[in-house]
Motif scaffolding. Sequence first.
Motif, PDB file in Angstrom:
ATOM      1  N   UNK A 202     -11.879  -3.724  -8.903  1.00 19.56           N
ATOM      2  CA  UNK A 202     -10.311  -4.248  -8.985  1.00 19.56           C
ATOM      3  C   UNK A 202      -9.850  -3.711  -7.612  1.00 19.56           C
ATOM      4  N   UNK A 203     -10.255  -5.054  -6.445  1.00 16.88           N
ATOM      5  CA  UNK A 203      -9.986  -4.515  -5.011  1.00 16.88           C
ATOM      6  C   UNK A 203      -9.837  -5.964  -4.560  1.00 16.88           C
ATOM      7  N   UNK A 204      -9.522  -5.845  -2.767  1.00 14.78           N
ATOM      8  CA  UNK A 204      -9.512  -7.540  -1.866  1.00 14.78           C
ATOM      9  C   UNK A 204     -10.559  -7.378  -1.423  1.00 14.78           C
ATOM     10  N   UNK A 205     -11.233  -8.529  -1.008  1.00 16.45           N
ATOM     11  CA  UNK A 205     -11.677  -8.473   0.004  1.00 16.45           C
ATOM     12  C   UNK A 205     -12.190  -9.389   0.815  1.00 16.45           C
ATOM     13  N   UNK A 206     -12.359  -9.609   2.094  1.00 17.70           N
ATOM     14  CA  UNK A 206     -12.497 -10.694   3.018  1.00 17.70           C
ATOM     15  C   UNK A 206     -13.487 -10.333   3.817  1.00 17.70           C
ATOM     16  N   UNK A 207     -14.047 -11.570   4.778  1.00 22.16           N
ATOM     17  CA  UNK A 207     -15.180 -11.692   5.829  1.00 22.16           C
ATOM     18  C   UNK A 207     -14.826 -12.100   6.499  1.00 22.16           C
ATOM     19  N   UNK A 208     -15.458 -11.308   7.478  1.00 21.54           N
ATOM     20  CA  UNK A 208     -15.011 -11.652   9.245  1.00 21.54           C
ATOM     21  C   UNK A 208     -16.162 -12.405  10.198  1.00 21.54           C
ATOM     22  N   UNK A 209     -16.771 -13.098  10.581  1.00 19.56           N
ATOM     23  CA  UNK A 209     -17.929 -13.303  11.574  1.00 19.56           C
ATOM     24  C   UNK A 209     -17.904 -13.220  12.479  1.00 19.56           C
ATOM     25  N   UNK A 222      -8.682  -1.290  -1.279  1.00 21.93           N
ATOM     26  CA  UNK A 222      -8.039  -1.126  -2.460  1.00 21.93           C
ATOM     27  C   UNK A 222      -7.141   0.576  -2.633  1.00 21.93           C
ATOM     28  N   UNK A 223      -6.324   0.179  -4.104  1.00 26.48           N
ATOM     29  CA  UNK A 223      -5.783   1.298  -3.732  1.00 26.48           C
ATOM     30  C   UNK A 223      -6.616   2.578  -4.715  1.00 26.48           C
ATOM     31  N   UNK A 224      -7.606   2.359  -5.037  1.00 22.95           N
ATOM     32  CA  UNK A 224      -8.515   3.571  -5.978  1.00 22.95           C
ATOM     33  C   UNK A 224      -9.936   4.156  -4.932  1.00 22.95           C
ATOM     34  N   UNK A 225      -9.872   5.153  -4.367  1.00 22.44           N
ATOM     35  CA  UNK A 225     -10.991   5.417  -3.030  1.00 22.44           C
ATOM     36  C   UNK A 225     -12.087   5.058  -3.999  1.00 22.44           C
ATOM     37  N   UNK A 226     -12.545   5.691  -5.010  1.00 26.16           N
ATOM     38  CA  UNK A 226     -13.641   5.666  -5.747  1.00 26.16           C
ATOM     39  C   UNK A 226     -13.940   3.942  -5.819  1.00 26.16           C
ATOM     40  N   UNK A 227     -13.386   3.453  -6.501  1.00 27.13           N
ATOM     41  CA  UNK A 227     -13.121   1.657  -6.724  1.00 27.13           C
ATOM     42  C   UNK A 227     -13.575   1.189  -5.164  1.00 27.13           C
ATOM     43  N   UNK A 228     -13.313   1.479  -3.996  1.00 26.04           N
ATOM     44  CA  UNK A 228     -13.852   1.049  -3.047  1.00 26.04           C
ATOM     45  C   UNK A 228     -14.871   1.397  -2.330  1.00 26.04           C
ATOM     46  N   UNK A 229     -15.282   2.710  -3.494  1.00 27.49           N
ATOM     47  CA  UNK A 229     -16.821   2.766  -2.858  1.00 27.49           C
ATOM     48  C   UNK A 229     -17.465   2.229  -3.640  1.00 27.49           C
ATOM     49  N   UNK A 230     -17.555   1.784  -4.729  1.00 22.37           N
ATOM     50  CA  UNK A 230     -18.399   1.339  -5.307  1.00 22.37           C
ATOM     51  C   UNK A 230     -18.065   0.058  -5.704  1.00 22.37           C
TER      52      UNK A 230
END
Length: 243
Positions: A202-209, A222-230
Motif C-alpha cells: 500500500x504505497x505510491x512509487x515513482x522512478x527518477x532517471x 506511504x503513510x505506514x513506515x513499516x509498509x514503506x520499509x517492506x
Amino acid sequence: MEVALVTVGDELLAGDTENTNATWLARQLTERGATVARMLTIPDDRALIARWVGDFADSFDAVVVTGGLGDTPDDVTIEAVADAFDRDLEVQPEVRDRVAEKARRYREENPEYYETHDFDLDLDETAALPAGARPIQTEESFNPGCVVENVYVFPGFPGELKVMFDAVADEFGGDAVSASVATSTPEGALRHVLDGVRDRFEVAVGSYPARRGQPGRVKVTGTDPEEVDRAIEWVDEQVADPE
C-alpha cells in the motif's frame, strides 16, 4: 495533509524567472510529511487567481500561494485571494504600523534613494489584507503575507518566502514518509518493479532517471513506515546491481 501550490507571475510563464519557489516549497512540505497534491503556475490575472485559489481551498487541506505581493499594478494576489473568499480588503492598524515603521527605517538607512527617486508609498494600500486574515510579517519582507482560512499567501522573492514560510512551517505536516533506492537500471526497464511494488504494498512509487552523473532512483512513499520499509526492501532486491 494534502497541499496545493500556486505560484503566480507572468515572468514564470515567460521563462524569464526560474520557478525555484515551487521546488523549494514542495521539498519543505514533503519533508514535513505533507503531500503536495497539485502544483499550478498562473499569470498575474486577478480573476484566474481567485478561481483557482477558491477551487483548491475547497479541495485540499491547505493552499500555498506565492508571488504577486507588492505595490505595482500587476501585483494582484492579495486582492484575488480576497475575491476567492468574497471578502473586502481591510487595514489592520498593527499591520499598517509595522509597514510604516519599516518604511521609516528604510528611509533613514537609504537617504540617497529618496533623493533620486520619486517614492510615495501608500501605507493603507500596502498594509491591506482580506478581512479577517491572519497577517504574517517578517523583517525580510516589506509587504505582509497572510493566512485566510486554509490559504497561505507568501511573497515571491525567495529569501522573503523562506523566512515567512518558516514562521508558519509547524502548521504543515502529515504522515507521509518516503525512501529511495539508487539504481543504474534504465528507467524504461523498471516497469515490472513499479507495477510489482504497487501490487504488493500500500504505497505510491515513482522512478527518477539518472542525471548529472548521479544514478537513477526508485522512490516509495506511504503513510505506514513499516509498509514503506517492506516495499523498499523488495524494490532493492529487484533493482540491485550484480556484483
